[in-house]
Motif scaffolding. Structure first.
Motif, short mmCIF file in Angstrom:
data_model
loop_
_atom_site.label_atom_id
_atom_site.label_comp_id
_atom_site.label_asym_id
_atom_site.label_seq_id
_atom_site.Cartn_x
_atom_site.Cartn_y
_atom_site.Cartn_z
N THR A 14 37.12 3.02 17.51
CA THR A 14 37.24 4.46 17.33
C THR A 14 36.22 5.19 18.19
OG1 THR A 14 38.09 4.24 15.08
CG2 THR A 14 37.09 6.34 15.67
N GLY A 15 36.68 6.21 18.90
CA GLY A 15 35.82 6.97 19.80
C GLY A 15 35.79 6.46 21.22
N GLY A 16 36.40 5.32 21.47
CA GLY A 16 36.42 4.75 22.80
C GLY A 16 37.47 5.37 23.69
N SER A 17 37.57 4.85 24.92
CA SER A 17 38.48 5.39 25.92
C SER A 17 39.27 4.28 26.59
CB SER A 17 37.71 6.16 27.00
OG SER A 17 37.03 7.28 26.47
N LEU A 18 40.47 4.63 27.03
CA LEU A 18 41.31 3.77 27.84
C LEU A 18 42.02 4.62 28.88
CD1 LEU A 18 43.09 1.46 25.23
CD2 LEU A 18 41.41 0.72 26.93
N ARG A 19 42.35 4.03 30.02
CA ARG A 19 43.20 4.68 31.00
C ARG A 19 44.43 3.83 31.24
NH1 ARG A 19 42.42 6.13 37.40
NH2 ARG A 19 42.50 3.84 37.49
N LEU A 20 45.59 4.38 30.91
CA LEU A 20 46.85 3.71 31.16
C LEU A 20 47.37 4.09 32.53
CD1 LEU A 20 48.67 4.23 27.74
CD2 LEU A 20 47.01 2.46 28.39
N ALA A 21 48.03 3.16 33.19
CA ALA A 21 48.65 3.41 34.49
C ALA A 21 50.12 3.01 34.42
CB ALA A 21 47.95 2.63 35.59
N CYS A 22 50.94 3.75 35.14
CA CYS A 22 52.37 3.47 35.27
C CYS A 22 52.70 3.42 36.75
CB CYS A 22 53.20 4.54 34.55
SG CYS A 22 54.98 4.40 34.78
N ALA A 23 52.87 2.22 37.28
CA ALA A 23 53.21 2.03 38.68
C ALA A 23 54.72 1.97 38.83
CB ALA A 23 52.57 0.75 39.20
N ALA A 24 55.27 2.84 39.67
CA ALA A 24 56.70 2.96 39.84
C ALA A 24 57.16 2.31 41.13
CB ALA A 24 57.13 4.42 39.82
N LYS A 65 46.11 16.73 22.19
CA LYS A 65 45.61 17.81 23.03
C LYS A 65 44.08 17.86 22.99
CE LYS A 65 48.31 21.22 23.13
NZ LYS A 65 49.11 22.42 22.75
N GLY A 66 43.48 17.95 24.16
CA GLY A 66 42.03 17.97 24.26
C GLY A 66 41.40 16.60 24.38
N ARG A 67 42.17 15.54 24.12
CA ARG A 67 41.66 14.18 24.21
C ARG A 67 42.32 13.37 25.33
NH1 ARG A 67 42.61 10.77 20.16
NH2 ARG A 67 44.49 11.85 19.43
N PHE A 68 43.60 13.62 25.59
CA PHE A 68 44.36 12.87 26.59
C PHE A 68 44.62 13.74 27.81
CE2 PHE A 68 46.77 9.72 23.59
CZ PHE A 68 45.56 9.38 22.99
N THR A 69 44.69 13.12 28.98
CA THR A 69 45.00 13.81 30.22
C THR A 69 46.01 13.01 31.03
OG1 THR A 69 42.77 14.78 30.31
CG2 THR A 69 44.10 14.85 32.33
N ILE A 70 47.13 13.63 31.40
CA ILE A 70 48.12 12.99 32.25
C ILE A 70 47.89 13.45 33.69
CG2 ILE A 70 49.86 14.79 31.88
CD1 ILE A 70 52.01 12.58 32.01
N SER A 71 48.07 12.55 34.65
CA SER A 71 47.91 12.89 36.05
C SER A 71 48.84 12.04 36.90
CB SER A 71 46.45 12.70 36.50
OG SER A 71 46.05 11.36 36.36
N GLN A 82 44.79 9.23 30.77
CA GLN A 82 43.42 9.03 30.35
C GLN A 82 43.30 9.39 28.88
OE1 GLN A 82 40.66 7.85 32.14
NE2 GLN A 82 39.70 7.85 30.12
N MET A 83 42.85 8.46 28.07
CA MET A 83 42.75 8.64 26.63
C MET A 83 41.30 8.53 26.21
SD MET A 83 46.09 6.48 25.33
CE MET A 83 45.34 4.91 25.74
N ASN A 84 40.76 9.61 25.68
CA ASN A 84 39.38 9.66 25.21
C ASN A 84 39.35 9.94 23.71
OD1 ASN A 84 38.41 9.39 27.89
ND2 ASN A 84 38.49 11.61 28.20
N SER A 85 38.21 9.67 23.11
CA SER A 85 38.01 9.93 21.68
C SER A 85 39.13 9.34 20.84
CB SER A 85 37.88 11.43 21.42
OG SER A 85 36.80 11.99 22.15
N LEU A 86 39.44 8.09 21.10
CA LEU A 86 40.58 7.44 20.45
C LEU A 86 40.36 7.29 18.95
CD1 LEU A 86 41.41 4.87 23.21
CD2 LEU A 86 43.02 6.53 22.26
N LYS A 87 41.45 7.41 18.21
CA LYS A 87 41.46 7.32 16.76
C LYS A 87 42.40 6.20 16.34
CE LYS A 87 41.07 12.37 16.51
NZ LYS A 87 41.70 13.61 16.00
N PRO A 88 42.22 5.64 15.13
CA PRO A 88 43.14 4.60 14.66
C PRO A 88 44.60 5.05 14.67
CG PRO A 88 41.20 4.63 13.29
CD PRO A 88 41.08 5.81 14.21
#
Length: 123
Positions: A14-24, A65-71, A82-88
């Motif tokens: 909890t509170g950690g971060s991950l960045r997901l990627a989608c390669a097309a 909203k306010g925790r995740f960012t799509i780019s 980008q996923m920040n402040s992750l919750k269960p």
């Protein structure tokens, strides 16, 4: 052959971060509405975020909203979450999807889907 390949999932506290990627491959990310969705066990798939060149700002679900960012990186033909402040309650399988013909407002508008990547947030 169209392929969307998600990566970056895993187990975090909890509170950690991950960045997901989608390669097309087989499609051009810049010509599609790109969305991130998630599905938890026993629940229906829901939209997390989407990005569309026709709109000034990406869309985010209220829950992230306010925790995740799509780019998007057009040169790499890849979208990120980008996923920040992750919750269960963020625990789910996360899917990348692409919609060429519509506006990406509904799940059934997306023509292509990735295989999903598991995100688990421990309490």
């Amino acid at each position: 052959q169209v392929q969307l390949a998600e990566s970056g999932g895993g187990l975090v506290q909890t509170g950690g971060s991950l960045r997901l990627a989608c390669a097309a491959s087989g499609l051009t990310v810049s010509a599609h509405v790109m969305g991130w969705f998630r599905q938890a066990p026993g629940k229906e798939r829901e939209v997390v975020a989407r990005i569309d060149w026709r709109r000034s700002s990406p869309y985010y679900a209220d829950s992230v909203k306010g925790r995740f960012t799509i780019s998007r990186d057009n040169a790499m033909n890849t979208v990120y979450l980008q996923m920040n402040s992750l919750k269960p309650e963020d625990t789910a399988v996360y899917y990348c999807a692409a919609d060429r013909s519509g506006y990406g407002l509904q799940l059934n508008e997306y023509e292509y889907w990735g295989q999903g990547t598991q995100v688990t947030v421990s309490s």
